[in-house]
Design an enzyme around this catalytic site. Structure first.
Site, PDB file in Angstrom:
ATOM      1  N   LYS A  52       1.072  -1.085  -0.305  1.00 31.36           N
ATOM      2  CA  LYS A  52       0.166  -0.154   0.044  1.00 31.36           C
ATOM      3  C   LYS A  52       0.967   1.307  -0.166  1.00 31.36           C
ATOM      4  O   LYS A  52       2.656   1.018   0.600  1.00 31.36           O
ATOM      5  CB  LYS A  52      -0.768  -0.035   1.056  1.00 31.36           C
ATOM      6  CG  LYS A  52      -1.998   1.240   1.243  1.00 31.36           C
ATOM      7  CD  LYS A  52      -3.047   0.429   2.840  1.00 31.36           C
ATOM      8  CE  LYS A  52      -3.722   1.956   2.671  1.00 31.36           C
ATOM      9  NZ  LYS A  52      -4.833   1.493   3.490  1.00 31.36           N
ATOM     10  N   SER A  76      -9.922  -0.068   7.051  1.00 29.47           N
ATOM     11  CA  SER A  76      -8.802   0.012   6.077  1.00 29.47           C
ATOM     12  C   SER A  76      -8.775  -1.290   5.531  1.00 29.47           C
ATOM     13  O   SER A  76      -8.431  -1.172   4.222  1.00 29.47           O
ATOM     14  CB  SER A  76      -8.206   1.019   5.914  1.00 29.47           C
ATOM     15  OG  SER A  76      -8.969   2.491   6.071  1.00 29.47           O
ATOM     16  N   SER A  79      -9.067   2.319   3.694  1.00 33.58           N
ATOM     17  CA  SER A  79      -8.463   2.866   2.624  1.00 33.58           C
ATOM     18  C   SER A  79      -7.877   1.923   1.745  1.00 33.58           C
ATOM     19  O   SER A  79      -6.857   2.384   0.603  1.00 33.58           O
ATOM     20  CB  SER A  79      -7.493   3.871   3.236  1.00 33.58           C
ATOM     21  OG  SER A  79      -7.106   3.364   3.948  1.00 33.58           O
TER      22      SER A  79
END
Lengths: 95, 491, 481
Positions: free
Chosen positions: B83, B182, B158
């Site tokens: 990420k 997330s 997210s």
């Protein structure tokens, strides 16, 4: 509890953010909704409850007083937009 | 391409590890195959911000040499993606934001270091909600990520890019971060397995901070077994993170086959109310029934302060974020406004240009709840309610070993659906937020489809109960096939 | 002194703790390096970095707390003080707010009335220092050097118990002395390792309510502090007597003009939004730790001074001077112990010739050319009459220049005192014979001429004749036959 425009302006100044005139109403509206939403917390039964700052009940670890970092100025300053003589530049500040 | 290579993208990490060890294919072939797949079928998802193909091939070549020497580490040659919230040395690290869209990190995050040291091959950095603030990956400066199950839908957030990449079989695994859900929520909405460990289990060093007392690094994979493999490498004490736990790291893989007999599963009364989609509820209950068939028992428990968890979170997280975001001022790194007239102008314009709407909104919320006259009523009060919520969990865990329930109230929602009212978006996190507030580990595994869209079962445990969660999830996955279903376009 | 008004002063002292590395990172704290060569990613507030607390900093803060009889709470917490300024990279300073590491405390000074006065300390807390800004030579820019960012500071806050500029300076000197004794701070005000802000207000004598205070900054010497505070007191009194009001503001002291003026950049009120830093856990200190720190406390200035007075019988003023720094006190004590000379003599030499030489060369006792033992050696030679006090000064200067020990110099330069009575007698005889006129005058009653005769004998002997013997011989021989 809705926020006023002035309040929002003060908050934005503290946070160093600019809100464009045509955005202001929307920002005030959205922030007010959020504040209204979190106002639910006021009713919670928190008398005598200790605030929780950390999820784990441990204490701060201490590290030995040794120098472990060396000079990497050139490599690191490659990320900065405005540098001169090794100094980071900002618009002149008056004291 | 040979038959074997066609199938490479369908294999789990553990299967790929076996294949590499057996010499069935090389690390280079594997990396090339996935890079090609990402560039082809993967393009449409917008799951990536940066690809690191050249670097990946170099690492894969090294992996092949190591394998030839019989020198295999836990992840040698195994591809994954990070990420874009994790700092990667000499590689663009944007956090999904314009303010860092040209930022090349001078150092690696602990998570990146550890996975790299174990031999993993990094293929790229995934797209995400800006600074991890969002539940739909729509706040990214680089555009929204699409859900591989239906391109008009959000994959959640997210860690939407990571989830989409794994769900679409572009990569077998991806790192993610979880502050309010997330990892778990996008895993549920994309039919993947996502684990958020106990707070302090994995080092936060190099993981750009959003809400420091809530953030935790984890992974999104296709199976609990893969998650166990990766967690074993990522977890552990790091002296560079004061909140890192010294709790020893157990052998998560070995714990997977722990029998479920006698396991006490808590069903939270407050989870099953009108907020939960009826079809979701049915699937979740059916999943719990599968566990009961293996000898687990269920007990109804109560988390009386559950509905205060979202407002609590939306005081604490913005407060911490408002302070964490102050370092972005254009002076030492990142976007800087052109020709500032004075210091105030430099700060205000840099930050207003650099940050997106949601980030600015949370900074302002946080600034407000910490400000003079409001601190006691908001921030302090929220920290007290946080204590109450933690106590609720503690009490529940005196009666049960894990809590099982829905990960999200509904399946994936449409892109653009919830952007008008922040509260609607925030309420998506109702089931996941509690674990962050209390620092507890949680995992989401696929447990069915509603209207062709995946639904997640969430398991939450007491501190450092990852073994129990992984065992439970693994055995559920031995008995069901939900985690093997691939979205049609990406089979 | 204006008796209609009462002055109320509180001091906030920032002492840079003398650790090798920073409070929250492993970068060096050494002074004087090129800009930004000692600012690591943690100090620069890069995305993703985290603070880890330096153990020595905690130890040093505890030492201070124990030395001023404060309480060291078992739990203290770091808090973020949020504000934007270019020398503050994270946009917040890690400090302590509600739960500091040292609570309470006190020390004694001599008040304006000559009596002992107890000054209470409110608290002392740990925080990180900011970087430095350079405003000259960069055109329309200021340049930021973050080497200093992250250096550990102990902020020591006094109660507003000080009643005058003199008392403020006395308190500040006391703290300065204590932190140097404890070796937690080098006290170098020019380098900025010891900084002071003063909160000054006045009120009509007898009023209990405090007046509005102004905060004075940029006070980097004892002299400036006294002048700045005195200027400020006068300014406020004049203002109030003219019917005006004192504004609560921050003012800078301008040493060139000897005045204080409002500081522009601090004009907007700041809401610091303090909250506990989530990246750091509470610091927990147990009794065993505190006891181990207590064991390392050296004898403190007051105790040392009392002991010197009691054991050595030196004057109060001398004791104060000798105990101003621990190193000087140790030096004096080592010399006094090693030398057979009376303690008074040792004190006299340390305070006099030695200090003068140190001042002249601009060094402090730690850079002294003579060791305490070497000085003791010199004083022994005066004590045993090998040389006179006067010759000793010549020997001292030679030793200072590196010519060796006292004995080496005396030998090399042949400075041994002449103590042989017959030799002295013959020289005295010769001088008397050569100066009949003065002899007559002396015998006629001009006693002062003894000095002339002594001088003549000294000239003949190159200063080496034992003065007492010379005097005795002269008195004997000049007495009327």
């Amino acid at each position: 509890m809705s926020l006023s425009k002035d309040q929002v302006k003060d908050i934005a100044t503290l946070a160093r953010l600019t809100i464009a005139a045509d955005e202001m109403d929307d920002v005030v509206d959205k922030l007010s909704r959020i504040v209204d939403f979190v106002d639910q917390l006021q009713a919670a039964p928190t008398d005598g409850v200790v605030p929780m700052a950390h999820p784990l009940n441990t204490c701060q670890r201490l590290r030995p007083d040794t120098v472990t970092e060396s000079n990497e100025r050139e490599r690191i300053q490659a990320n900065a937009s405005a540098v001169q003589d090794g100094l980071y530049l900002v618009p002149k500040v008056l004291d | 391409m040979s038959q074997e290579h066609d199938a490479l993208h369908t294999r789990t990490l553990c299967e790929l590890r076996q294949g590499l060890a057996d010499g069935e294919f090389s690390a280079t072939e594997l990396t090339e195959a996935l890079l090609a797949r990402i560039a082809g079928a993967g393009e449409v998802l917008n799951a990536f911000i940066t690809m690191t193909g050249e670097q990946a091939l170099a690492t894969a070549a090294d992996a092949d040499k190591a394998i030839a020497n019989g020198d295999m580490k836990p992840l040698t040659g195994l591809p994954l993606v990070h990420k874009d919230l994790f700092c990667t040395r000499d590689v663009l690290t944007t956090c999904g934001s314009h303010i860092l869209d040209a930022f090349v990190s001078p150092y690696d995050a602990a998570v990146v270091e550890r996975l790299g040291a174990a031999g993993a091959v990094m293929l790229g950095k995934t797209n995400m909600d800006e600074f991890a603030m969002g539940s739909s990956t729509e706040t990214s400066y680089f555009g929204a990520v699409k859900n591989p199950w239906d391109l008009s839908l959000s994959p959640g957030g997210s860690s939407g890019g990571s989830a989409a990449a794994v769900a679409a079989r572009l990569v077998p695994a991806a790192t993610g971060t979880d502050t309010g859900g997330s990892i778990r929520q996008p895993a549920a909405l994309t039919g993947t397995t996502g684990i958020k460990p106990t707070y302090g289990r994995v080092s936060r060093y190099g993981m750009v901070a959003f809400a420091s007392s809530l953030d935790q690094a984890g992974v999104i994979t296709r199976s609990a077994e893969d998650a166990a493999l990766l967690l074993g490498v990522m977890a552990g004490f790091d002296p560079r993170d004061s909140t890192s736990s010294e709790e020893p790291v157990p052998d998560y893989l070995a714990a997977l086959s722990r029998p479920l007999k006698g396991l006490r599963i808590g069903i939270v009364r407050e989870h099953f109310d009108e907020g939960l989609d009826a079809d979701n509820e049915d699937l979740v209950r059916a999943a719990i029934a599968v566990l009961e068939q293996q000898g687990a028992t269920t007990v109804e428990v109560s988390l009386p302060n559950l509905d205060l968890s979202v407002p609590t979170y939306y005081v604490v997280a913005p407060a911490e974020c408002s302070s964490n975001m102050s370092r972005f001022d254009g002076v030492r790194f990142g976007h800087r406004a052109d020709n500032p007239v004075d210091l105030m102008d430099l700060y205000c314009r840099t930050r207003s240009e650099g940050f997106g709407t949601e980030v600015k909104r949370r900074i302002m919320t946080g600034t407000y709840v910490l400000s003079a006259g409001y601190y006691d009523a908001y921030y302090l009060q929220a920290q007290k309610v946080r204590q109450l919520i933690s106590q609720d969990f503690k009490a529940a865990f005196e009666q049960v070993d894990v809590i099982a329930g829905p990960t999200t109230p509904t399946p994936a929602f449409a892109l653009g659906d919830k952007m008008d009212d922040p509260i609607t978006m925030y309420l998506n996190d109702i089931y996941t937020i509690g674990a962050n507030l209390a620092g507890l580990p949680g995992i989401s595994v696929p447990c069915g489809l509603v209207g062709g869209l995946p639904v997640g079962l969430q398991l939450v445990g007491p501190h450092f109960a990852e073994e129990t969660l992984l065992a439970c999830a693994h055995q559920y996955q031995q008995l069901t096939d939900w985690h093997r279903i691939v979205p049609g376009d990406f089979a | 002194m204006n008796t209609a008004w009462e002055v109320v002063i509180g001091l906030e002292i920032h002492a840079q703790l003398a650790t090798s590395s920073k409070i929250f990172s492993g970068a060096s704290t050494a002074y004087g390096s090129d800009p930004n060569t000692q600012a690591c990613l943690v100090d620069l507030g890069y995305p993703g970095v985290l603070p880890v607390l330096n153990a020595e900093v905690v130890r040093m803060a505890c030492k201070f707390g124990l030395a001023v009889n404060a309480t060291i709470p078992s739990r203290s917490v770091f808090a973020r003080k949020n504000y934007f300024y270019p020398d503050l990279p994270k946009g917040y300073q890690i400090s302590q707010y509600e739960l500091p590491i040292v609570v309470g405390g006190e020390l004694l000074i001599t008040g304006d009335d000559g009596q002992e006065k107890r000054i209470r300390i409110t608290r002392a807390h740990l925080e990180e220092d900011a970087g430095k800004s350079i405003h000259e030579g960069l055109g329309e820019y200021s340049g930021i050097d973050l080497n200093r960012a992250g250096t550990p500071l102990l902020e020591i806050v006094s109660e507003p118990d000080l009643g005058s500029a003199k008392e403020a300076v006395a308190y500040m000197r006391k703290i300065h002395s204590i932190v140097r004794y404890l070796e937690i701070c080098d006290g170098n005000m020019q380098e900025g390792s010891f900084r002071c802000d003063a909160n000054v207000s006045v009120r009509p004598r007898g009023q209990t309510e405090l007046g509005t205070r102004a905060e004075l900054k940029n006070l980097n010497s004892f002299r400036f502090i006294e002048k700045a505070i005195n200027y400020e007191i006068e300014r406020q009194i004049e203002l109030l007597e003219d019917g005006g009001e004192v504004r609560q503001e921050t003012r800078l002291y301008d040493s060139d003009r000897n005045e204080t003026r409002p500081m522009r950049s601090k004009e907007e009120a700041n809401d610091y939004r303090y909250f506990p830093d989530p990246d750091l856990l509470p610091v927990e200190l147990d009794a065993a730790f505190i006891a181990s720190v207590r064991d390392t406390l050296p004898e403190l200035p007051d105790a040392k001074r009392q002991r010197f007075l009691a054991d050595y019988g030196i004057k109060q003023d001398d004791a104060i001077i000798l105990t101003a720094s621990r190193q000087l006190a140790d030096y004096f004590e080592a010399a006094a112990t090693a030398s057979s000379a009376p303690v008074q003599t040792v004190a006299h030499w340390v305070i006099g010739d030695l200090s003068a030489a140190l001042n002249r060369d601009g060094i402090d006792i730690t850079g002294c050319a003579l060791s305490a033992l070497q000085l003791a050696g010199l004083l022994d030679r005066i004590d045993d009459n090998t040389i006179s006090g006067k010759i000793a000064k010549e020997v001292f200067e030679a030793m200072w220049s590196g010519e060796g020990s006292a004995d080496d110099v005396i030998e090399a330069r042949g400075l041994q005192q002449i103590t042989d009575s017959s030799a002295i007698d013959s020289i005295v005889d010769a001088v008397i014979a050569a100066n009949p006129g003065q002899v007559a005058e002396f015998r006629a009653g001009k006693d002062k001429l003894i000095g002339f005769f002594v001088g003549q004998v000294m000239k003949e002997t190159g200063g080496k004749a034992n003065p007492r013997q010379v005097n005795d011989a002269l008195k004997r021989k000049l007495a009327a036959p």
